[in-house]
Design an enzyme around this catalytic site. Structure first.
Site, PDB file in Angstrom:
ATOM      1  CE  LYS A  15     -59.110 -46.398 -57.965  1.00 14.30           C
ATOM      2  NZ  LYS A  15     -60.127 -45.755 -59.058  1.00 14.30           N
ATOM      3  NE  ARG A  86     -62.733 -43.915 -53.742  1.00 16.99           N
ATOM      4  CZ  ARG A  86     -62.977 -44.963 -54.098  1.00 16.99           C
ATOM      5  NH1 ARG A  86     -62.161 -45.860 -53.711  1.00 16.99           N
ATOM      6  NH2 ARG A  86     -63.609 -45.582 -55.376  1.00 16.99           N
ATOM      7  NE  ARG A 120     -67.232 -51.102 -62.924  1.00 13.41           N
ATOM      8  CZ  ARG A 120     -66.321 -50.613 -62.191  1.00 13.41           C
ATOM      9  NH1 ARG A 120     -64.976 -50.570 -62.334  1.00 13.41           N
ATOM     10  NH2 ARG A 120     -66.545 -49.823 -61.424  1.00 13.41           N
ATOM     11  NE  ARG A 149     -68.840 -51.223 -58.206  1.00 14.89           N
ATOM     12  CZ  ARG A 149     -67.574 -50.680 -58.178  1.00 14.89           C
ATOM     13  NH1 ARG A 149     -66.423 -51.326 -58.487  1.00 14.89           N
ATOM     14  NH2 ARG A 149     -67.546 -49.633 -57.518  1.00 14.89           N
ATOM     15  NE  ARG A 160     -68.829 -45.275 -58.153  1.00 13.74           N
ATOM     16  CZ  ARG A 160     -68.212 -46.058 -58.737  1.00 13.74           C
ATOM     17  NH1 ARG A 160     -69.109 -46.572 -59.743  1.00 13.74           N
ATOM     18  NH2 ARG A 160     -67.012 -46.961 -58.995  1.00 13.74           N
TER      19      ARG A 160
HETATM   20  P1  AMP Z   1     -64.292 -48.672 -55.745  1.00 16.44           P
HETATM   21  O1  AMP Z   1     -64.666 -50.209 -55.829  1.00 16.44           O
HETATM   22  O2  AMP Z   1     -62.892 -48.266 -55.395  1.00 16.44           O
HETATM   23  O3  AMP Z   1     -65.018 -47.782 -56.787  1.00 16.44           O
HETATM   24  O4  AMP Z   1     -65.113 -48.142 -54.258  1.00 16.44           O
HETATM   25  C1  AMP Z   1     -66.660 -48.306 -54.371  1.00 16.44           C
HETATM   26  C2  AMP Z   1     -67.009 -47.659 -53.146  1.00 16.44           C
HETATM   27  O5  AMP Z   1     -66.472 -48.024 -51.952  1.00 16.44           O
HETATM   28  C3  AMP Z   1     -66.564 -46.040 -53.135  1.00 16.44           C
HETATM   29  O6  AMP Z   1     -67.813 -45.434 -54.138  1.00 16.44           O
HETATM   30  C4  AMP Z   1     -66.948 -45.689 -51.705  1.00 16.44           C
HETATM   31  O7  AMP Z   1     -68.378 -45.568 -51.310  1.00 16.44           O
HETATM   32  C5  AMP Z   1     -66.463 -46.887 -50.998  1.00 16.44           C
HETATM   33  N1  AMP Z   1     -64.906 -46.808 -50.978  1.00 16.44           N
HETATM   34  C6  AMP Z   1     -63.955 -47.228 -51.470  1.00 16.44           C
HETATM   35  N2  AMP Z   1     -62.534 -47.169 -51.056  1.00 16.44           N
HETATM   36  C7  AMP Z   1     -62.800 -46.152 -50.149  1.00 16.44           C
HETATM   37  C8  AMP Z   1     -61.930 -45.130 -49.378  1.00 16.44           C
HETATM   38  N3  AMP Z   1     -60.671 -45.218 -49.443  1.00 16.44           N
HETATM   39  N4  AMP Z   1     -62.372 -44.358 -48.925  1.00 16.44           N
HETATM   40  C9  AMP Z   1     -63.934 -44.070 -48.777  1.00 16.44           C
HETATM   41  N5  AMP Z   1     -64.768 -44.775 -49.253  1.00 16.44           N
HETATM   42  C10 AMP Z   1     -64.360 -45.758 -50.025  1.00 16.44           C
END
Ligand code: AMP
Length: 208
Positions: A15, A86, A120, A149, A160
């Site tokens: 994404k 999400r 990654r 990360r 996750r």
């Molecule tokens: P990502 O970089 O999109 O994988 O997001 C990393 C982390 O940020 C996720 O595992 C969640 O803890 C938090 N996060 C990101 N987007 C959301 C969302 N829309 N709702 C809730 N938590 C989020």
């Protein structure tokens, strides 16, 4: 009418990569809750800090995330949303704020997701993403400063993905039922994935 695109998919589906390309090619705002939260990981909020949730692989509370999206949408004409919604309550909230022109689902199998996420690495200076097997930088200086990360470690990745299957898959089903969902094979080469998404948008990127 400006493009208002949702990119859906599991963590590791691509994404972030595709949203950045779309934002550049079509002149769209890239709205990413993950990046916004990472930049404010230790911010004290009424829910605690984002870090408490993120490092455990859990979702940050809707109230906080909806606020971030609200502020970003207010400034955006066309946008690509990455990492939001999400769960179903975020999807409902979004539908009250704006209409969408496309909901695109990047489909990637679980084994491939785990391989991508655990391998990654990120350049902390530029935010560029690499992979220990498929895509390391030629520049040794960059290679030496890459970091993983906090939530890409094997144990957090499993959590996750569980959160994704429990909370986000129903969102994908929701857009399938409304007839808005377009599925794209996310295991194809990134250039091919981008081409396919561009076809869905149905507009020449160079027109913008
Ligand atoms: P990502 O970089 O999109 O994988 O997001 C990393 C982390 O940020 C996720 O595992 C969640 O803890 C938090 N996060 C990101 N987007 C959301 C969302 N829309 N709702 C809730 N938590 C989020």
């Amino acid at each position: 009418m400006s493009n208002r695109i949702l990119l859906l998919g599991a963590p590791g589906a691509g994404k972030g990569t595709q949203s950045k390309r779309l934002a550049d090619a079509y002149g769209l705002e890239h709205i990413t809750t993950g990046d916004a939260l990472r930049a404010n990981k230790d911010m004290e909020t009424e829910y605690g800090t984002p870090r408490e949730y993120m490092d455990a692989g859990e979702l940050v509370p809707d109230g906080l995330v909806n606020e971030i999206v609200d502020a970003a949408l207010a400034d955006a004409d066309g946008f690509v949303l990455d990492g939001y919604p999400r769960n179903l309550s975020q999807a409902e909230y979004l539908s009250e704020q704006t209409d969408l022109s496309a909901a695109i689902f990047l489909d990637v199998g679980e084994d491939e997701l785990v391989r991508r996420l655990t391998g990654r690495r990120m350049d902390p200076e530029t935010g560029d993403i690499y992979h220990i097997e498929f895509n390391m930088p030629d520049d040794e200086e960059i290679a030496d400063r890459l970091v993983q990360r906090d939530d890409d470690t094997e144990e957090v990745v499993t959590d996750r993905l569980d959160v994704y299957y429990d909370n986000t898959e129903p969102v994908i089903e929701h857009y399938r039922e409304t007839g808005d969902l377009v599925e794209v094979d996310g295991e194809a080469h990134p250039d091919e994935v981008f081409e396919r998404i561009s076809e869905v948008i149905g507009e020449d990127p160079s027109d913008d």
